[in-house]
Design an enzyme around this catalytic site. Structure first.
Site, short mmCIF file in Angstrom:
data_model
loop_
_atom_site.label_atom_id
_atom_site.label_comp_id
_atom_site.label_asym_id
_atom_site.label_seq_id
_atom_site.Cartn_x
_atom_site.Cartn_y
_atom_site.Cartn_z
N LYS A 117 -9.99 61.48 45.24
CA LYS A 117 -10.85 60.34 45.54
C LYS A 117 -10.31 60.09 47.12
O LYS A 117 -11.11 59.58 47.99
CB LYS A 117 -10.76 59.24 44.81
N ASP A 177 -17.59 52.94 42.90
CA ASP A 177 -16.77 52.33 42.02
C ASP A 177 -17.00 50.80 42.14
O ASP A 177 -16.92 50.11 41.32
CB ASP A 177 -15.55 52.78 42.08
N ALA A 236 -2.15 49.50 41.17
CA ALA A 236 -2.66 49.54 42.32
C ALA A 236 -2.93 51.05 43.13
O ALA A 236 -2.81 51.34 44.09
CB ALA A 236 -1.58 48.85 43.24
P1 NAP Z 1 -4.15 55.87 39.57
O1 NAP Z 1 -4.48 56.08 40.91
O2 NAP Z 1 -3.34 56.74 38.64
O3 NAP Z 1 -3.69 54.17 39.49
C1 NAP Z 1 -2.96 53.61 38.69
C2 NAP Z 1 -1.67 53.23 38.93
O4 NAP Z 1 -1.03 52.17 37.95
C3 NAP Z 1 -0.67 53.81 39.59
O5 NAP Z 1 -0.07 53.40 40.85
C4 NAP Z 1 0.27 53.80 38.29
O6 NAP Z 1 1.57 54.28 38.85
C5 NAP Z 1 0.10 52.51 38.11
N1 NAP Z 1 0.69 52.07 36.97
C6 NAP Z 1 1.25 53.18 35.97
N2 NAP Z 1 2.03 52.40 34.80
C7 NAP Z 1 2.16 51.22 35.14
C8 NAP Z 1 2.48 49.95 34.38
N3 NAP Z 1 3.23 49.97 33.51
N4 NAP Z 1 2.40 48.68 35.04
C9 NAP Z 1 1.76 48.64 36.36
N5 NAP Z 1 1.22 49.79 36.92
C10 NAP Z 1 1.37 50.95 36.45
O7 NAP Z 1 -5.52 55.72 38.42
P2 NAP Z 1 -6.97 55.05 38.99
O8 NAP Z 1 -7.91 56.11 39.40
O9 NAP Z 1 -6.79 53.89 39.88
O10 NAP Z 1 -7.45 54.69 37.38
C11 NAP Z 1 -6.91 53.69 36.50
C12 NAP Z 1 -7.49 53.71 35.45
O11 NAP Z 1 -8.65 53.06 35.74
C13 NAP Z 1 -7.43 54.98 34.54
O12 NAP Z 1 -7.33 54.53 33.30
C14 NAP Z 1 -8.93 55.36 34.82
O13 NAP Z 1 -9.56 56.18 33.66
C15 NAP Z 1 -9.57 54.08 34.93
N6 NAP Z 1 -10.85 54.12 35.68
C16 NAP Z 1 -12.18 53.68 35.17
C17 NAP Z 1 -13.30 53.60 35.68
C18 NAP Z 1 -14.65 53.05 35.34
O14 NAP Z 1 -15.69 53.19 35.47
N7 NAP Z 1 -14.31 52.48 33.91
C19 NAP Z 1 -13.42 53.85 37.40
C20 NAP Z 1 -12.06 54.34 37.72
C21 NAP Z 1 -10.92 54.37 36.96
P3 NAP Z 1 2.20 55.93 38.64
O15 NAP Z 1 1.13 56.72 39.31
O16 NAP Z 1 3.43 55.68 39.08
O17 NAP Z 1 1.98 55.81 37.44
#
Ligand code: NAP
Length: 282
Positions: free
Chosen positions: A68, A107, A130
């Protein structure tokens, strides 16, 4: 009959994506000769893929983890103002006149439309995670002029960077970086969003204690697979209103499809049904 127009999702891994179900249901309902496909791509394949869209008859794409943000560096074309502010895109269209790519972020629109459907107008929100999704949430909450948004990530640099970015863009909202979940001060919040991937796996820990929940809090887990994460179940067990991320997924897809098929409109209920059926099988 002419060759179907191609749309699809690029990312990695994407094999469990529900997007083909909702978009293909919409195409067949609208009698549009088009197919939505999955394009799992490795890091090295991305650039070549993006430079050969016309050859593949691709008219539009969704972009997901982990591209993204990267797609902004690889695509030479129009960026919507939301993409520039968020720093990430999840939708690509091709300009009808010159075939140049155009990047959008649906999004944040998906989240906002789902909040509206849930009749939520959060004043003070807390976000866990974040990453890319949290950026879109911050943009949406800033646009809604929420009073306060506290963000916690295990990587403090990421929450600080979001705080700085969005405090500049939305001066009416106070974005804060919290050092821990306790520092999110859930007792003062009306919305808690899990925007981390914690909860997707059975063995993932529960990030919040029951004692931190209260009846004035709405718990929103962006995860939709599983449909009920440990956090969702905890909220449900304590009669705290909650939602998973299926609604956001639906509306980001609806907004992407609206961009691709304009002036036609996405058939929301057809897409919702296709998603709900697909989610049951996950
Ligand atoms: P991402 O870019 O990997 O962001 C997730 C963040 O959370 C990363 O910085 C990660 O750190 C951090 N994290 C991991 N473990 C944590 C903890 N215990 N406490 C606090 N922060 C923590 O992923 P994303 O694209 O933002 O997506 C996040 C989630 O949202 C996923 O499950 C995705 O499937 C979901 N999502 C859903 C939709 C929807 O339409 N429903 C849309 C977008 C995303 P690390 O990288 O160090 O692990």
């Amino acid at each position: 009959m002419s060759k179907p127009r191609v749309y699809g999702l690029i990312g990695n891994p994407i094999k469990h994506s529900l997007s083909p179900l909702m978009h293909n249901a919409a195409f067949s309902h609208l009698k549009i000769n088009a197919k939505y496909k999955l394009f799992p791509l490795g890091d090295k394949e991305l650039k070549i893929f993006l430079s050969s869209l016309n050859k593949k008859n691709i008219r539009g794409l969704n972009i997901t983890i982990p591209y993204k943000e990267k797609v902004l560096q690889l695509v030479d074309g129009y960026l919507s103002s939301a993409v520039s502010a968020i720093g990430a895109a999840n939708t690509l269209t091709l300009d009808k006149k010159n075939n140049k790519p155009r990047l959008f972020n649906t999004d944040h629109l998906g989240f906002t439309r789902h909040l509206k459907e849930l009749k939520l107008n959060p004043r003070k929100a807390a976000i866990i995670g974040a990453g890319g999704a949290a950026r879109a949430l911050c943009f949406a909450l800033g646009k809604k002029k929420a009073q306060e948004v506290s963000i916690y990530d295990i990587d403090k640099f990421r929450s600080l960077s979001l705080m700085e970015r969005f405090n500049q863009i939305f001066p009416a909202t106070q974005f804060l970086a919290a050092e821990s979940i306790a520092a999110l001060k859930l007792e003062e919040k009306d919305l808690l969003i899990n925007a981390s991937s914690i909860g997707m796996k059975e063995e993932d820990p529960l990030l919040v204690d029951a004692g931190q929940l209260h009846p004035g809090l709405f718990v929103y887990d962006l995860i939709y697979n599983p449909a009920e994460t440990k956090l969702f179940k905890l909220a449900k067990a304590h009669n705290i209103p909650c939602s998973n991320g299926l609604g956001m997924l639906l509306y980001q897809g609806v907004e992407a499809l609206n961009l691709w098929i304009s002036p036609k409109s996405a058939p929301v209920e057809v897409m919702r049904l296709a998603l709900q059926k697909g989610a049951k099988k996950l």
